[in-house]
Design a protein around this motif. Structure first.
Motif, PDB file in Angstrom:
ATOM      1  N   GLU A  42      39.222  30.178  10.585  1.00 11.81           N
ATOM      2  CA  GLU A  42      39.973  31.398  10.239  1.00 11.81           C
ATOM      3  C   GLU A  42      41.221  31.590  11.091  1.00 11.81           C
ATOM      4  O   GLU A  42      42.106  32.368  10.739  1.00 11.81           O
ATOM      5  N   VAL A  43      41.284  30.904  12.223  1.00 16.97           N
ATOM      6  CA  VAL A  43      42.356  31.138  13.193  1.00 16.97           C
ATOM      7  C   VAL A  43      43.599  30.333  12.815  1.00 16.97           C
ATOM      8  O   VAL A  43      43.530  29.122  12.638  1.00 16.97           O
ATOM      9  N   SER A  44      44.735  31.026  12.695  1.00  9.98           N
ATOM     10  CA  SER A  44      45.998  30.344  12.416  1.00  9.98           C
ATOM     11  C   SER A  44      46.874  30.248  13.661  1.00  9.98           C
ATOM     12  O   SER A  44      47.709  29.360  13.769  1.00  9.98           O
ATOM     13  N   THR A  45      46.653  31.189  14.595  1.00 13.67           N
ATOM     14  CA  THR A  45      47.483  31.255  15.798  1.00 13.67           C
ATOM     15  C   THR A  45      46.618  31.638  16.986  1.00 13.67           C
ATOM     16  O   THR A  45      45.760  32.508  16.882  1.00 13.67           O
ATOM     17  N   GLU A  46      46.875  30.990  18.109  1.00  9.54           N
ATOM     18  CA  GLU A  46      46.159  31.286  19.352  1.00  9.54           C
ATOM     19  C   GLU A  46      47.194  31.743  20.374  1.00  9.54           C
ATOM     20  O   GLU A  46      48.193  31.047  20.611  1.00  9.54           O
ATOM     21  N   VAL A  47      46.986  32.918  20.956  1.00  7.74           N
ATOM     22  CA  VAL A  47      47.850  33.421  22.018  1.00  7.74           C
ATOM     23  C   VAL A  47      47.051  33.298  23.311  1.00  7.74           C
ATOM     24  O   VAL A  47      45.952  33.847  23.419  1.00  7.74           O
ATOM     25  N   LEU A  48      47.583  32.554  24.265  1.00  3.42           N
ATOM     26  CA  LEU A  48      46.829  32.281  25.484  1.00  3.42           C
ATOM     27  C   LEU A  48      47.760  32.151  26.676  1.00  3.42           C
ATOM     28  O   LEU A  48      48.962  31.965  26.517  1.00  3.42           O
ATOM     29  N   GLY A  49      47.183  32.237  27.846  1.00  7.66           N
ATOM     30  CA  GLY A  49      47.941  32.120  29.078  1.00  7.66           C
ATOM     31  C   GLY A  49      48.026  30.691  29.566  1.00  7.66           C
ATOM     32  O   GLY A  49      47.461  29.764  28.979  1.00  7.66           O
ATOM     33  N   ARG A  50      48.722  30.526  30.659  1.00  4.24           N
ATOM     34  CA  ARG A  50      48.986  29.209  31.250  1.00  4.24           C
ATOM     35  C   ARG A  50      47.710  28.451  31.579  1.00  4.24           C
ATOM     36  O   ARG A  50      47.574  27.268  31.247  1.00  4.24           O
ATOM     37  N   GLY A  54      46.335  25.035  29.700  1.00  7.22           N
ATOM     38  CA  GLY A  54      46.089  23.778  30.415  1.00  7.22           C
ATOM     39  C   GLY A  54      44.695  23.243  30.180  1.00  7.22           C
ATOM     40  O   GLY A  54      44.508  22.039  29.949  1.00  7.22           O
ATOM     41  N   LEU A  55      43.700  24.122  30.214  1.00  8.88           N
ATOM     42  CA  LEU A  55      42.319  23.681  29.984  1.00  8.88           C
ATOM     43  C   LEU A  55      42.117  23.154  28.570  1.00  8.88           C
ATOM     44  O   LEU A  55      41.386  22.190  28.354  1.00  8.88           O
TER      45      LEU A  55
END
Length: 187
Positions: A42-50, A54-55
């Motif tokens: 279902e996910v089209s976009t992932e907003v994540l931090g640095r 990296g992980l």
């Protein structure tokens, strides 16, 4: 237009990482991992931090049958197809993969709203630090928590301390390792 979802794996006492920054205690078993694979459709976009970006680079490598299970291969395929927006003031354009991955040095609420408006599916905001401002502003339309039966006693809280929310449970599952998946919407 997409929808904004905050997903977190948390300890029973509400932490995404313990006081040492460790979150290995939250590693999913096969059943939970399979659920994540399906959820990622279902996910089209992932907003994540640095740090999370990296992980997650591990999943950007080519899946091979010799190393990865079929579920891991499918997760990698799904992960690689989604757009990633990396909120970081310390990374540079050279640190992110060109194409699907986009660096946003300062993720404002207006920018996050533009990302959601332009998405074709679920926009998942990952990580309490990145998600905190959106949670405070009431922008998150769905909360998904994977509650691990472990008490870690302190660390990085999954939700900001200064937020009060009335949530309605819209779904839940219990996995064989005791992890509970809880799905909520505001209201």
């Amino acid at each position: 237009m997409g929808t904004l979802s905050y997903t977190a794996t948390v300890s029973l006492d509400g932490y995404a990482a313990d006081a040492d920054g460790d979150f290995q205690w939250s590693a999913p078993n096969c059943d939970v991992f399979d659920f994540h694979v399906e959820r990622m459709a279902e996910v089209s976009t992932e907003v994540l931090g640095r740090t999370t970006y990296g992980l997650m680079q591990y999943w950007e490598t080519d899946p091979t049958e010799e190393v990865w299970s079929p579920a891991e291969q499918e997760f990698a395929r799904r992960w690689r197809r989604i757009e990633k927006v990396i909120a970081s003031s310390t990374l540079t354009e050279d640190d992110v993969k060109p194409g699907r991955d986009r660096l946003v040095p300062d993720l404002s609420l207006d920018e996050l709203q533009r990302i959601v408006a332009g998405a074709t599916g679920v926009v998942e905001i990952f990580g309490p630090t990145v998600a905190g401002p959106a949670i405070r502003a009431g922008l998150v339309e769905e909360f998904q928590f994977f509650v691990v039966p472990k008490v870690v006693g302190g660390g990085l809280r999954a939700l900001p301390d200064d937020v009060r929310l009335d949530l309605t449970l819209t779904g839940h599952s219990i996995f064989d390792n005791g992890t509970a998946h809880l799905r909520y919407v505001p209201g």
